[in-house]
Design an enzyme around this catalytic site. Structure first.
Site, PDB file in Angstrom:
ATOM      1  N   GLU A   1      -7.375   1.714   2.177  1.00  0.00           N
ATOM      2  CA  GLU A   1      -7.992   0.650   3.287  1.00  0.00           C
ATOM      3  C   GLU A   1      -9.351   0.579   2.807  1.00  0.00           C
ATOM      4  O   GLU A   1     -10.041   1.189   3.421  1.00  0.00           O
ATOM      5  CB  GLU A   1      -7.642   1.084   4.623  1.00  0.00           C
ATOM      6  CG  GLU A   1      -8.075  -0.163   5.698  1.00  0.00           C
ATOM      7  CD  GLU A   1      -8.335   0.418   7.073  1.00  0.00           C
ATOM      8  OE1 GLU A   1      -8.415  -0.421   7.930  1.00  0.00           O
ATOM      9  OE2 GLU A   1      -8.637   1.828   7.036  1.00  0.00           O
TER      10      GLU A   1
ATOM     11  N   ASP B   1      -6.240   5.720   5.556  1.00  0.00           N
ATOM     12  CA  ASP B   1      -6.928   5.087   6.415  1.00  0.00           C
ATOM     13  C   ASP B   1      -8.154   5.241   6.354  1.00  0.00           C
ATOM     14  O   ASP B   1      -8.878   6.159   6.186  1.00  0.00           O
ATOM     15  CB  ASP B   1      -6.394   5.521   7.865  1.00  0.00           C
ATOM     16  CG  ASP B   1      -7.118   4.983   8.908  1.00  0.00           C
ATOM     17  OD1 ASP B   1      -6.711   3.681   9.153  1.00  0.00           O
ATOM     18  OD2 ASP B   1      -7.799   5.619   9.556  1.00  0.00           O
TER      19      ASP B   1
HETATM   20  C1  BGC Z   1      -6.702   1.637  11.149  1.00  0.00           C
HETATM   21  C2  BGC Z   1      -7.133   0.861  12.494  1.00  0.00           C
HETATM   22  C3  BGC Z   1      -7.440   2.088  13.107  1.00  0.00           C
HETATM   23  C4  BGC Z   1      -8.702   2.842  12.606  1.00  0.00           C
HETATM   24  C5  BGC Z   1      -9.266   4.497  12.986  1.00  0.00           C
HETATM   25  C6  BGC Z   1      -8.281   1.747  10.545  1.00  0.00           C
HETATM   26  O1  BGC Z   1      -8.887   1.070   9.552  1.00  0.00           O
HETATM   27  O2  BGC Z   1      -6.392   0.556  10.443  1.00  0.00           O
HETATM   28  O3  BGC Z   1      -5.819   0.491  13.053  1.00  0.00           O
HETATM   29  O4  BGC Z   1      -7.887   1.708  14.506  1.00  0.00           O
HETATM   30  O5  BGC Z   1      -8.418   2.842  11.083  1.00  0.00           O
HETATM   31  O6  BGC Z   1      -8.205   5.070  12.523  1.00  0.00           O
END
Ligand code: BGC
Length: 613
Positions: A331, A269
């Site tokens: 991500e 993430d």
């Molecule tokens: C996740 C989100 C989250 C954020 C903070 C992101 O990139 O996909 O859903 O709110 O990270 O952890």
């Protein structure tokens, strides 16, 4: 380095200024072009194609030749709160996922990625983790988790965890210790700073201008120790200090905890945000105010800092010691394909195997030229690494609404599915995408659950709309839960947009996905054939060839990205003496049974896949 909007942002579209000019995407290796002319066609339906499996009984977990499993697997993101409730409390849970594995197997899904199910105060619905080595009781227990992984394995489905390394919950013991005093041994595990000064009335001034992605200053003052701490997201999500080696060690230990338990990999993430500028320089202002009312800033000093790549290399080296090709997914909202390439480790291939390509799936307009350019970039500019395309996730309005024109949404969604599943990229789906689920945006502030929607209302209504429960059938709560109320409301279209109904309709979105996935899984050209764009100046139709492998047939794909009929002709002599292409998959009835490569009349927003004879 990109603008603040370029990374994680949720509803904010990828800025067009990152799009490269058309010229730069022309490939030397391009095959012959094709001509096109506007013509008339008819909107049509999808024929069902028999589901074929490459290796009976092996599913996607099986390897093909020397390829790692993740190259050919279809990945499927599950938002566990919304997938299946097994105990009637209105919230999805792990046992619910286990109950639904048969459905995922019927789709031939190779790996599920679960958004966080760890213990959490749920300020950010699990992305604020208070214990990395357990399961939140709302979702079940570690035993339920182990059972889910074991049952998934019997169905050849792997399990990928979401790992949040950028920040913890403010209730995590590491932060509670860190916040307890300036001299606590864990003080330096988080990013603490003295105020820049004090206002005339004695209020502490934050160290710099950094803004939280979720609104307001990214610095939170702690009156007890009289310092600020940094939080990229909510104030309940303090950022870890990755310059402290103890943090890396502790976080790598949690990664090992799950690897030892048998997970097949991770989705990391917000991983480009691990490091911040040591000098704490102000981010440059871009001018203007965002939906949260904050100044729009470049993220020069808070995102995608070069130091992060050293961590990625060490992480990959550590994970490489495990058997079974465990996969690391990122991500990675990044401003360009060149930046994306660095996340693979470029030609060294020693960082993540699958950082997400957000350039293709979040263009948010069905523009043949732009999509061609972005897909081609992924083919040619990432040092032979494997692209990972994604059109939907839990942070953005569903692609049904981002790309749909309100009239042809289903045909447009079929175009997107065709691109996702016939390109060379590993495909990543989001639950409900295969049904054509739409975004159910809350209409009243009091109904909003996502804090971004509460603080940003009415300009920013949050992410609840894309997180509503999976629509299984037309019964109570769409078959998601027996509770009287569910945590988010069921989409209003659930009577017609649901698994049961769509399984029974040959032309449904669901059967379109099944057909494409089955073809992708069984066809050697789609599995391993190189991809070459055709008809490269056509602004309306995106077309390409996946070249046949070992003398086998090539596959040609054409999608009409406009609401007008289009006619295309392909000269494919460069891939053999091709004069015809048998239609394999199309939603245009007029093209069923056709074997022409000349004057192919594509109805508005139609898709056509042919096998070259
Ligand atoms: C996740 C989100 C989250 C954020 C903070 C992101 O990139 O996909 O859903 O709110 O990270 O952890």
């Amino acid at each position: 380095m990109g603008a603040s909007m370029s990374r994680k942002h949720y509803r904010l579209e990828m800025p067009g200024r990152f799009a490269k000019s058309l010229e730069t995407m022309l490939v030397a290796a391009a095959l012959c072009g094709a001509t096109f002319a506007a013509a008339h066609g008819q909107m049509a339906n999808a024929p069902a194609v028999p589901v074929a499996h490459e290796v009976a009984g092996h599913g996607q977990g099986a390897q093909s030749g020397n390829d790692p499993w993740w190259k050919h697997a279809v990945f499927y993101e599950i938002y566990p709160r919304s997938f299946q409730d097994s105990n009637g409390d209105g919230l999805g849970d792990l046992n619910g996922i286990t109950e639904r594995l048969g459905y995922l197997q019927s789709l031939d899904i190779g790996a599920i990625w679960l958004t966080p199910v760890y213990p959490s105060p749920l300020v950010d619905f699990g992305y604020d983790i208070s214990d990395y080595e357990n399961i939140d009781p709302q979702y079940g227990t570690l035993a339920d988790f182990d059972r889910m992984v074991a049952e998934a394995k019997t169905r050849h489905i792997r399990v990928i965890m979401d790992m949040v390394m950028n920040h913890t919950s403010d209730q995590h013991k590491w932060f509670l210790e860190s916040a307890s005093s300036r001299t606590n041994p864990k003080r330096d595990w988080f990013i603490w700073q003295d105020p820049k000064g004090y206002t005339a009335d004695g209020k502490p001034i934050p160290p710099n201008n950094w803004i939280s992605g979720f609104g307001g200053s990214a610095w939170q003052y702690d009156p007890r120790t009289k310092q600020f701490y940094y939080h990229e997201f909510y104030k309940q999500q303090p950022d870890l200090n990755w310059r402290n080696p103890e943090v890396e060690k502790a976080m790598f230990d949690t990664v090992r905890f799950w690897l030892d338990r048998g997970v097949s990999g991770f989705r990391f993430d917000a991983v480009p945000s691990l490091f911040e500028d040591q000098k704490l320089r102000d981010n440059p202002a871009l001018g203007g105010i965002n939906a949260q009312g904050d100044p729009i800033l470049e993220d020069t000093y808070t995102n995608n800092l070069p130091e992060v790549h050293d961590v990625m290399r060490r992480l990959r080296a550590m994970v490489n010691h495990y058997p079974g090709d465990r996969v690391l997914i990122g991500e990675t909202y990044l401003p360009s394909v060149q930046e994306l390439d660095k996340w693979y480790g470029g030609s060294k291939h020693d960082e993540l195997q699958l950082p997400m390509d957000m350039q293709v799936g979040f263009t948010n307009k069905l523009d043949a030229s732009l999509l061609r350019q972005r897909i081609n970039d992924a083919e040619t500019s990432i040092d032979g690494n494997q692209p990972l395309f994604v059109f939907d996730n839990h942070d953005n309005k569903r692609s049904w609404d981002r790309y749909g024109d309100g009239v042809h949404n289903e045909a447009i969604a079929k175009v997107l599915a065709t691109l996702l599943l016939t390109s060379r990229s590993t495909p990543l789906m989001y639950y409900g995408e295969e049904l054509g689920m739409s975004t159910s945006v809350p209409t009243r502030k009091e109904d909003v659950k996502d804090p971004i929607g509460i603080t940003g209302w009415p300009k920013e209504k949050g992410r609840d709309g894309e997180r509503t429960p999976m629509q299984w059938n037309g019964e109570k709560n769409a078959g998601f839960s027996t509770a009287s109320t569910t945590w988010l409301p069921i989409g209003v279209d659930y009577k017609t947009v649901n698994v049961r109904v769509e399984e029974g309709e040959p032309d449904s979105m669901l059967n379109w996905y099944k057909t494409l996935i089955a073809f992708r899984r069984s066809n050697p050209a789609l599995r391993n054939g190189t991809m070459v764009m055709l008809d490269k100046n056509n602004p309306s139709v995106l077309s390409f060839v996946r070249k046949g492998v070992d003398g086998g047939p090539s596959v040609v794909v054409a999608v009409n990205c406009t609401g007008e009929p289009q006619t295309v002709s392909f000269d494919l002599r460069a891939v053999g003496k091709s004069i015809s292409a048998k239609t394999v998959i199309t939603d245009a009835p007029s093209l069923r049974g056709s074997s022409k490569l000349k004057d192919i009349a594509l109805p508005p927003f139609s898709s056509w896949v042919g096998s070259i004879q």
